[in-house]
Design a protein around this motif. Sequence first.
Motif, PDB file in Angstrom:
ATOM      1  N   ASN A   5       0.828  -1.207   0.000  1.00  0.00           N
ATOM      2  CA  ASN A   5       0.000   0.000   0.000  1.00  0.00           C
ATOM      3  C   ASN A   5       0.869   1.266   0.000  1.00  0.00           C
ATOM      4  OD1 ASN A   5      -2.694   1.310   0.473  1.00  0.00           O
ATOM      5  ND2 ASN A   5      -1.654   1.961   2.343  1.00  0.00           N
ATOM      6  N   GLU A   6       1.951   1.224   0.807  1.00  0.00           N
ATOM      7  CA  GLU A   6       2.867   2.371   0.860  1.00  0.00           C
ATOM      8  C   GLU A   6       3.893   2.249  -0.247  1.00  0.00           C
ATOM      9  OE1 GLU A   6       2.734   4.961   2.977  1.00  0.00           O
ATOM     10  OE2 GLU A   6       0.936   3.996   3.800  1.00  0.00           O
ATOM     11  N   TYR A  60      -3.675  -1.675   5.606  1.00  0.00           N
ATOM     12  CA  TYR A  60      -4.099  -0.340   5.216  1.00  0.00           C
ATOM     13  C   TYR A  60      -4.682  -0.364   3.815  1.00  0.00           C
ATOM     14  CZ  TYR A  60      -2.105   2.347   9.042  1.00  0.00           C
ATOM     15  OH  TYR A  60      -1.866   2.906  10.257  1.00  0.00           O
ATOM     16  N   ARG A  61      -5.812   0.310   3.658  1.00  0.00           N
ATOM     17  CA  ARG A  61      -6.339   0.619   2.324  1.00  0.00           C
ATOM     18  C   ARG A  61      -6.185   2.114   2.186  1.00  0.00           C
ATOM     19  NH1 ARG A  61      -9.654  -1.852  -1.140  1.00  0.00           N
ATOM     20  NH2 ARG A  61     -10.886  -0.011  -1.605  1.00  0.00           N
ATOM     21  N   GLY A  62      -5.197   2.543   1.421  1.00  0.00           N
ATOM     22  CA  GLY A  62      -4.896   3.969   1.400  1.00  0.00           C
ATOM     23  C   GLY A  62      -4.463   4.368   2.793  1.00  0.00           C
ATOM     24  N   ASP A  63      -5.068   5.402   3.369  1.00  0.00           N
ATOM     25  CA  ASP A  63      -4.653   5.768   4.723  1.00  0.00           C
ATOM     26  C   ASP A  63      -5.614   5.223   5.773  1.00  0.00           C
ATOM     27  OD1 ASP A  63      -6.741   7.412   4.127  1.00  0.00           O
ATOM     28  OD2 ASP A  63      -5.507   9.227   3.949  1.00  0.00           O
ATOM     29  N   PHE A  85      -0.481  -6.243  -6.149  1.00  0.00           N
ATOM     30  CA  PHE A  85      -0.586  -4.897  -5.576  1.00  0.00           C
ATOM     31  C   PHE A  85      -1.595  -4.859  -4.438  1.00  0.00           C
ATOM     32  CE2 PHE A  85      -2.395  -0.411  -6.304  1.00  0.00           C
ATOM     33  CZ  PHE A  85      -1.466   0.180  -5.454  1.00  0.00           C
ATOM     34  N   GLU A  86      -1.128  -4.352  -3.300  1.00  0.00           N
ATOM     35  CA  GLU A  86      -1.985  -4.293  -2.122  1.00  0.00           C
ATOM     36  C   GLU A  86      -2.837  -3.017  -2.065  1.00  0.00           C
ATOM     37  OE1 GLU A  86       0.049  -3.502   1.547  1.00  0.00           O
ATOM     38  OE2 GLU A  86      -1.405  -4.596   2.735  1.00  0.00           O
ATOM     39  N   PRO A  89      -0.693   6.990  -2.981  1.00  0.00           N
ATOM     40  CA  PRO A  89      -0.925   8.304  -2.375  1.00  0.00           C
ATOM     41  C   PRO A  89      -1.486   9.333  -3.352  1.00  0.00           C
ATOM     42  CG  PRO A  89       1.422   7.905  -2.661  1.00  0.00           C
ATOM     43  CD  PRO A  89       0.735   6.661  -3.073  1.00  0.00           C
ATOM     44  N   ASP A  90      -1.419   9.044  -4.649  1.00  0.00           N
ATOM     45  CA  ASP A  90      -2.078   9.976  -5.572  1.00  0.00           C
ATOM     46  C   ASP A  90      -2.555   9.205  -6.804  1.00  0.00           C
ATOM     47  OD1 ASP A  90      -0.017   9.853  -7.624  1.00  0.00           O
ATOM     48  OD2 ASP A  90       1.223  10.966  -6.207  1.00  0.00           O
ATOM     49  N   VAL A  91      -3.188   9.892  -7.722  1.00  0.00           N
ATOM     50  CA  VAL A  91      -3.844   9.208  -8.838  1.00  0.00           C
ATOM     51  C   VAL A  91      -2.883   8.769  -9.953  1.00  0.00           C
ATOM     52  CG1 VAL A  91      -6.118  10.176  -8.423  1.00  0.00           C
ATOM     53  CG2 VAL A  91      -4.503  11.437  -9.865  1.00  0.00           C
ATOM     54  N   SER A  92      -1.578   8.935  -9.724  1.00  0.00           N
ATOM     55  CA  SER A  92      -0.586   8.431 -10.676  1.00  0.00           C
ATOM     56  C   SER A  92      -0.089   7.038 -10.302  1.00  0.00           C
ATOM     57  CB  SER A  92       0.646   9.339 -10.698  1.00  0.00           C
ATOM     58  OG  SER A  92       0.383  10.517 -11.364  1.00  0.00           O
ATOM     59  N   ARG A  93      -0.531   6.552  -9.148  1.00  0.00           N
ATOM     60  CA  ARG A  93       0.074   5.328  -8.588  1.00  0.00           C
ATOM     61  C   ARG A  93       0.138   4.174  -9.593  1.00  0.00           C
ATOM     62  NH1 ARG A  93       0.686   2.725  -3.370  1.00  0.00           N
ATOM     63  NH2 ARG A  93       2.538   1.450  -3.721  1.00  0.00           N
ATOM     64  N   MET A  94      -0.941   3.944 -10.313  1.00  0.00           N
ATOM     65  CA  MET A  94      -0.965   2.811 -11.246  1.00  0.00           C
ATOM     66  C   MET A  94       0.130   2.927 -12.308  1.00  0.00           C
ATOM     67  SD  MET A  94      -4.073   1.026 -10.854  1.00  0.00           S
ATOM     68  CE  MET A  94      -5.531   1.082 -11.856  1.00  0.00           C
ATOM     69  N   TRP A  95       0.268   4.147 -12.828  1.00  0.00           N
ATOM     70  CA  TRP A  95       1.207   4.339 -13.944  1.00  0.00           C
ATOM     71  C   TRP A  95       2.636   4.343 -13.437  1.00  0.00           C
ATOM     72  CZ3 TRP A  95      -2.520   2.755 -16.366  1.00  0.00           C
ATOM     73  CH2 TRP A  95      -3.805   3.233 -16.137  1.00  0.00           C
TER      74      TRP A  95
END
Length: 685
Positions: free
Chosen positions: A111-112, A201-204, A366-367, A373-379
């Motif tokens: 997650n982190e 954790y799911r996100g924060d 991927f957990e 932490p932001d919407v770029s995480r996937m890329w």
Amino acid sequence: MIPDKVPKEDVFLGSGDWRKDAHVPSFEAYKELYLKSIEHPDEFWGDVAKDFFWKSKHTGRVLDYNFDVTKGEIFIKCMEGASTNICYNVLDHNVHHRKLGDKVAFYWEGNEPGDQLTVTYRDLLLRVCRFANVLKAQGVKKGDRVSIYMPMVVELVVAMLACVRIGAVHSIVFAGFSAESLCERILDSQCSLLITADGFYRGDKLINLKLIADDALQKCRDKGFPLQRCIMLKHLSKEVDQDQTPMGSQSPPAKRPCPDLQVPWNPDVDLCWHSLVDGASDECEPVWCDSEDPLFILYTSGSTGKPKGVLHTLSGYMLYTATTFKLVFDYQPADVYWCTADIGWITGHSYITYGPLANGATSVLFEGLPTYPDVSRMWEIVDKYQVSKFYTAPTAIRLLMKYGAEPVHKFKRDSLKVLGTVGEPINPEAWQWYYTVVGEKRCPIVDTFWQTETGGHVMTPLPAATPMKPGSATFPFFGVVPAILNESGEELEGPSEGYLVFKQPWPGVMRTLYGNHQRFETTYFKKFPGYYVTGDGCRRDEDGYYWITGRIDDMLNVSGHLLSTAEVESALVEHEAVVEAAVVGRPHPVKGESLYCFVTLCDGIKYNRTLEAQLKQQVREKIGAIATPDYIQNAPGLPKTRSGKIMRRVLRKIAHGERDLGDVSTLADSSVIEQLFQSRCCTAE
Ligand code: WT7
């Protein structure tokens, strides 16, 4: 049935050198193989079976079945009499026979950002053997059911493979489900052991999984089913970090936040994963099972409200998930593949665990969340691991689309070759964004239609062979024979719309509903004898392309997950203030559909915000967060027929705000309609 020619206009192909070396390089090649697969299924699947290890050969036919209730009991058998083991095939066979021991099986990404782990096929085999020995020592035997309630960690894969190594049947419950849902599933399949984790954790947001699991076990006890053992993995505690790095792994010990978790411990029931594994042997002879022995149970929503325990068996599922993975993603040895689904759903079972591992593939596990932490995480992850095949859901695409192209463009995506989607119909706008912004018009999109019940893809393009139309799942996979029926059960030819059914089985189709073969026959085979009924509507266009139009039963598809209206209604009426409830879907820009609930309250009770919040909470507790209603409307009266049946069709129109109600001549009291329109909920919370 498959057109001779495919249209030249309004279709997309993608580009790239890899196409000429693809497993199925052209539409011609697809057609030829397809014909073979349906005319000579025994030969087709018999050839596929040659790539696997069989302890002894099959004695029955490669594929044997009865799909017609009027001719007797429904059954499907694949390679009956053969003995094998799916864990052996996806691990030992890859390590020892195909020499893939040093190949990475999973890049685990936590997650982190920065929390990561690399696991090779050899590492995975070792961990699975140890844990299989733990299960044996706990008395788990062939045929026993084991419930797994875990976050997206490597140990989840370890737990499932350890079960099937010793012939036990896993029943994975998505970690977003509530204690009530977990309890119901444990009871239905009479599980003898539960495997869970402290939390994640799911996100924060911290999810204290063990607390929920304990609650579920208490509910089981209250219902007279005292489950004796619960194995808990410490996923969030610091001390675990060192021994979580497997031998031979290159990655540094993971850095995780150490929360102040309150983990209650019941020494009569609770066992620590790590202490059990510490003393376990590295070797574990697999238990050889029959092809038709149960492999796993996975619950899916049913239209009566009670979840259905879909049962898959060993060999057919193995052959089918391996083949669909290989051909639909055109898997090549150098690929890095990433499916963003959770293993708690069928997509994760078939296309994170079994399909990719059977092919010796390297996957990202991927957990986390696409927005944390932001919407770029996937890329960022695509770039970090140089992902070449990427598989996600329309709801995730629609979510990210809202933020525009910039977060996508922050990272290079030139490693990408094939993109996939699954879960619900993809709207052409989302398709275009995925194709253009994410895939830069290079990558074909495989829009894979399938179900928990089908085990693997059944309608899908093949990336180098099938010209695509945005929003169409195109054509059947090998061995699958679709038809479109009208209400009277007649097969429609040419361009038409109706019920999507299948005329013959493919190896991966479910075999029964656990403990309820009759419900299996009634749900899927009674309506149109001789056919498997999907429950989805479908249109075939003038070019022969199939377009799934969505559910035509009392099911809702929220973010690619099926929910039954009955299930949510029964959670609502359990509240003492509610006498009656009716739930319909309302289109939602990201989730596809959202829940719109009408509730009739007991006499004298006033509707207010507190009650609304209680009702939402009630549904979350009974089912889980995915079922949280978006809208609840106080409905002093519901539109009913004279015989008392709630007219959901009319409620759907009210929820949508559509005044044209169609034929309402059967309505008992038409005054309720105006009343409901007056008090419609216009915006979501
Ligand atoms: C239902 C099955 C299969 C894994 C995820 C869901 C819908 C699924 C598509 C698609 C249109 C789709 C159908 C189906 N669905 N994929 N590509 N196009 N609809 O599994 O929970 O068993 O749901 O999802 O309605 O029946 P599931």
